[in-house]
Design an enzyme around this catalytic site. Structure first.
Site, PDB file in Angstrom:
ATOM      1  N   LYS A 115     -12.535  -2.496  65.103  1.00  0.00           N
ATOM      2  CA  LYS A 115     -12.120  -1.422  66.024  1.00  0.00           C
ATOM      3  C   LYS A 115     -12.069  -1.927  67.454  1.00  0.00           C
ATOM      4  O   LYS A 115     -12.028  -1.135  68.403  1.00  0.00           O
ATOM      5  CB  LYS A 115     -13.100  -0.254  65.916  1.00  0.00           C
ATOM      6  N   LYS A 195      -7.692  15.152  53.097  1.00  0.00           N
ATOM      7  CA  LYS A 195      -9.114  15.097  52.733  1.00  0.00           C
ATOM      8  C   LYS A 195      -9.928  15.969  53.702  1.00  0.00           C
ATOM      9  O   LYS A 195      -9.715  15.883  54.915  1.00  0.00           O
ATOM     10  CB  LYS A 195      -9.585  13.644  52.822  1.00  0.00           C
ATOM     11  N   LYS A 198     -14.536  16.480  58.979  1.00  0.00           N
ATOM     12  CA  LYS A 198     -14.741  17.023  60.328  1.00  0.00           C
ATOM     13  C   LYS A 198     -13.720  16.446  61.296  1.00  0.00           C
ATOM     14  O   LYS A 198     -13.247  17.126  62.192  1.00  0.00           O
ATOM     15  CB  LYS A 198     -16.155  16.691  60.804  1.00  0.00           C
TER      16      LYS A 198
HETATM   17  P1  AMP Z   1     -19.551  12.604  55.921  1.00  0.00           P
HETATM   18  O1  AMP Z   1     -20.500  13.561  56.568  1.00  0.00           O
HETATM   19  O2  AMP Z   1     -18.105  12.895  56.215  1.00  0.00           O
HETATM   20  O3  AMP Z   1     -19.936  11.167  56.106  1.00  0.00           O
HETATM   21  O4  AMP Z   1     -19.683  12.850  54.354  1.00  0.00           O
HETATM   22  C1  AMP Z   1     -20.858  12.618  53.639  1.00  0.00           C
HETATM   23  C2  AMP Z   1     -20.520  12.447  52.188  1.00  0.00           C
HETATM   24  O5  AMP Z   1     -19.900  13.645  51.700  1.00  0.00           O
HETATM   25  C3  AMP Z   1     -19.502  11.329  51.911  1.00  0.00           C
HETATM   26  O6  AMP Z   1     -20.116  10.112  51.695  1.00  0.00           O
HETATM   27  C4  AMP Z   1     -18.815  11.812  50.656  1.00  0.00           C
HETATM   28  O7  AMP Z   1     -19.556  11.441  49.517  1.00  0.00           O
HETATM   29  C5  AMP Z   1     -18.871  13.322  50.771  1.00  0.00           C
HETATM   30  N1  AMP Z   1     -17.599  13.877  51.271  1.00  0.00           N
HETATM   31  C6  AMP Z   1     -17.268  14.157  52.535  1.00  0.00           C
HETATM   32  N2  AMP Z   1     -16.034  14.682  52.610  1.00  0.00           N
HETATM   33  C7  AMP Z   1     -15.564  14.741  51.347  1.00  0.00           C
HETATM   34  C8  AMP Z   1     -14.347  15.187  50.735  1.00  0.00           C
HETATM   35  N3  AMP Z   1     -13.356  15.718  51.454  1.00  0.00           N
HETATM   36  N4  AMP Z   1     -14.219  15.058  49.409  1.00  0.00           N
HETATM   37  C9  AMP Z   1     -15.235  14.548  48.648  1.00  0.00           C
HETATM   38  N5  AMP Z   1     -16.396  14.120  49.146  1.00  0.00           N
HETATM   39  C10 AMP Z   1     -16.568  14.212  50.478  1.00  0.00           C
END
Ligand code: AMP
Length: 340
Positions: A115, A195, A198
């Site tokens: 990055k 997908k 946030k």
């Molecule tokens: P994050 O807070 O975005 O890092 O998400 C934490 C965990 O939630 C990730 O490691 C995924 O396993 C799961 N996750 C987040 N967003 C999704 C999504 N749209 N579909 C499936 N799993 C998700």
């Protein structure tokens, strides 16, 4: 004997349906079948230097989330990483056996470099992230670690750390864990069909208030412009995708037939009163979410209103975690010559 399994969760902001269906629900199902350890990775969260007050709040938030959704703290050892000093102590021992070349090749570090982040801005905590992750696991003689494909390499570093340590200090010091890789990673779509994330601003929050949830589903989810009364396409539709991951088979089938016929009662008359359109589909999803998540949403509020209780649960969890980690660390300290 049941295998010992470990999952770490980062304290991040408000959880959404994607987190629940993609990560929390499958982890809870695995926890039921194993001797399970679940920890809040608050030390890992420090690598992006969050604001202290926000971090504190997020730790409570993630604790309440997992408890509300079904972690049984009597069965699962549920603790905060920073409450278990054995982990950071072991991390240092591992730092002293892991070659830096391996850490330079780690995805976490390479991503930051990719990055174009100034070298001065990449902190040692990020560089050493896989070492702390190795200690998270090795401090508890974990047998199996469920990992997404993106974490596979970090787990290989953990395995390598254990092997190297054992090679130098004697077999049996550290248990080499196995990876449990989920090849069929589910992607939960967000309101715009991409997908749910946030960073795209397309989430359906798990613990927002009822009105907000209904509004996000009814007004936020994008659908195609099929005319009212005509069959709706279920494949690739966010409403149906989420519905089918939550409802029981009978309800899914009933919903599928409504989509296929464009009628509320698939065997009923073809008149506007019986038409089934996107508004009806979204209404059904909103009702299902409120029904399915209702008890967890109430429990989350109750837990967040009683921080003392959360503190107590986490303190009990860390006592149990330390009771496991302490003898393992002592074994390693002895092996390296720091204890007699
Ligand atoms: P994050 O807070 O975005 O890092 O998400 C934490 C965990 O939630 C990730 O490691 C995924 O396993 C799961 N996750 C987040 N967003 C999704 C999504 N749209 N579909 C499936 N799993 C998700």
């Amino acid at each position: 004997m049941q295998k010992r399994i470990l999952t770490g969760v980062k304290p991040t902001g408000a959880p959404h349906i994607g987190n629940y269906l993609g990560a929390i629900r499958p982890a809870l199902a695995l926890a039921k079948k194993h001797d399970s350890f679940l920890f809040i990775a608050d030390l890992h969260a420090l690598t992006i230097t969050p604001k202290p007050a926000e971090l504190k709040e997020q730790v409570y938030g993630v604790a309440a989330t997992w408890l509300a959704l079904g972690v049984d703290p009597k069965q699962t050892v549920f603790y905060r990483q920073s409450d278990v000093p054995e982990i950071t102590n072991l991390a240092w021992l591992l730092s002293c056996v892991l070659p830096i070349g391996m850490l330079e090749r780690a995805h976490s570090f390479k991503d930051a470099q990719g990055k174009n982040v100034e070298r001065e801005d990449i902190k040692h905590g990020l560089y050493a992230y896989p070492v702390l992750m190795a200690a998270d696991i090795l401090a508890f003689d974990i047998d199996v670690v469920p990992v997404g494909k993106d974490q596979k390499q970090h787990l290989e570093i953990t395995q390598e750390a254990a092997r190297k340590f054992n090679l130098i200090y004697g077999d049996g010091c550290l248990k080499v864990p196995e990876a449990m890789i989920d090849e069929q990673v589910m992607t939960i779509p967000g309101t715009d069909g991409r997908k749910m994330s946030k960073s795209y601003g397309n989430t359906i929050e798990l613990f927002g208030d009822d009105k907000e949830l209904v509004k996000t589903v009814k007004k936020g989810i994008k659908t195609d412009s099929t005319e009212y009364g005509l069959p709706l396409k279920d494949e690739g539709d966010t409403v149906f995708e989420i519905y089918r991951l939550i409802a029981d088979p009978t309800r899914i089938e009933a919903m599928r037939r409504r989509y296929q016929t464009g009628r509320k009662d698939p065997d009923g008359p073809n008149d506007p009163g019986n038409y089934f359109g996107w508004g009806d589909a979204k209404g059904a999803l909103a009702d299902l979410l409120l029904e399915h998540l209702g008890p967890a949403r109430a429990e989350y509020r109750r837990l967040m209103a009683d921080r003392g209780h959360l503190d107590q649960l986490l303190a009990e969890g860390s006592d149990r975690a330390r009771a496991v980690a302490h003898p393992i660390l002592e074994r390693c300290l002895k092996a390296v010559g720091l204890r007699s």
